[in-house]
Design an enzyme around this catalytic site. Structure first.
Site: not given
Length: 238
Positions: A8, A128
């Site tokens: 990330d 998500d």
């Protein structure tokens, strides 16, 4: 089921956040390429790249991601702020194995249909969830659609799969939400890559039993609480 290291990127550095909250970094590493390569050198057969700068509207890391694709020698999936057909085309042309699209795909399902038809088997829908509800815009806002609505929308699309990140447990090192994971995987019409809360080898084994195709793992790998390179079948939970 494959275990996939998460790389990330925020402010052009590798980070691990808690629940996607800015300023909650548990890990910060300055070199994106060397971090990605460190997982490949330990045998990781796949990489998961997330452009948090793109997701939060702070620019992007596409140039360095292209370098990762070129140099690391394993398939790569990329997500984070991908909201244009031209960027999808660019990443596919650069050699990305899968492109994860979330916010725009949920807000504009017709766009998801168009790009998945243009790149069959290359597009992953990023779904998500937080407390069972879909969230968008870097996990900062709620969607008007339910998870079930989205399943109906994507059931006939030629997707590579669905990435489900459970924001409620993301980065907390407390384990997966077993019931949420089992329910999502069993009801989803496509292969699921699970993310969020994967803290121990037992979490990986459980997701495999539920039918997940993969598990994206971040902080537990960086802190070596999970060491899949030492398993009997490295990086695979059966």
């Amino acid at each position: 089921m494959i275990v996939i290291p998460a790389v990330d990127v925020l402010d052009h550095k590798v980070v691990q956040l808690v629940g996607g909250e800015l300023g909650s970094q548990k890990i910060t590493l300055p070199d994106i390429i060397s971090t990605a390569m460190s997982w490949v050198e330990r045998g990781a057969p796949y990489l998961h790249l997330v452009d948090l700068d793109g997701a939060f509207g702070k620019g992007n890391n596409i140039k360095i991601f292209k370098k990762v694709i070129k140099e690391c020698g394993v398939p790569v999936e990329i997500g984070g702020g991908i909201r244009s057909e031209s960027l999808v085309d660019e990443l596919v042309s650069a050699g990305a194995d899968r492109i994860i699209v979330g916010t725009k795909a949920i807000k504009e399902p017709e766009w998801l249909s168009k790009i998945s038809d243009s790149h069959p088997g290359k597009i992953m829908a990023g779904m998500d969830t937080k407390n069972g509800a879909l969230v968008v815009n870097g996990w900062q806002g709620a969607s008007e659609l339910t998870v079930e609505n989205m399943f109906d929308i994507i059931k006939d699309l030629p997707l590579a799969g669905v990435l489900n990140t459970n924001v409620s447990v993301e980065g907390q090192m407390k384990g997966i939400d077993e019931e949420q994971s089992k329910r999502f995987i069993s009801k989803c019409p496509h292969m699921v890559i699970s993310s969020g809360g994967v803290t121990a080898e037992s979490d990986c084994r459980m997701l495999s039993r539920f039918g997940a195709g993969g598990a994206v793992v971040g902080l537990a790998l960086y802190t070596e609480k999970i060491r899949p390179w030492e398993w009997d079948r490295p990086w695979y939970a059966d």
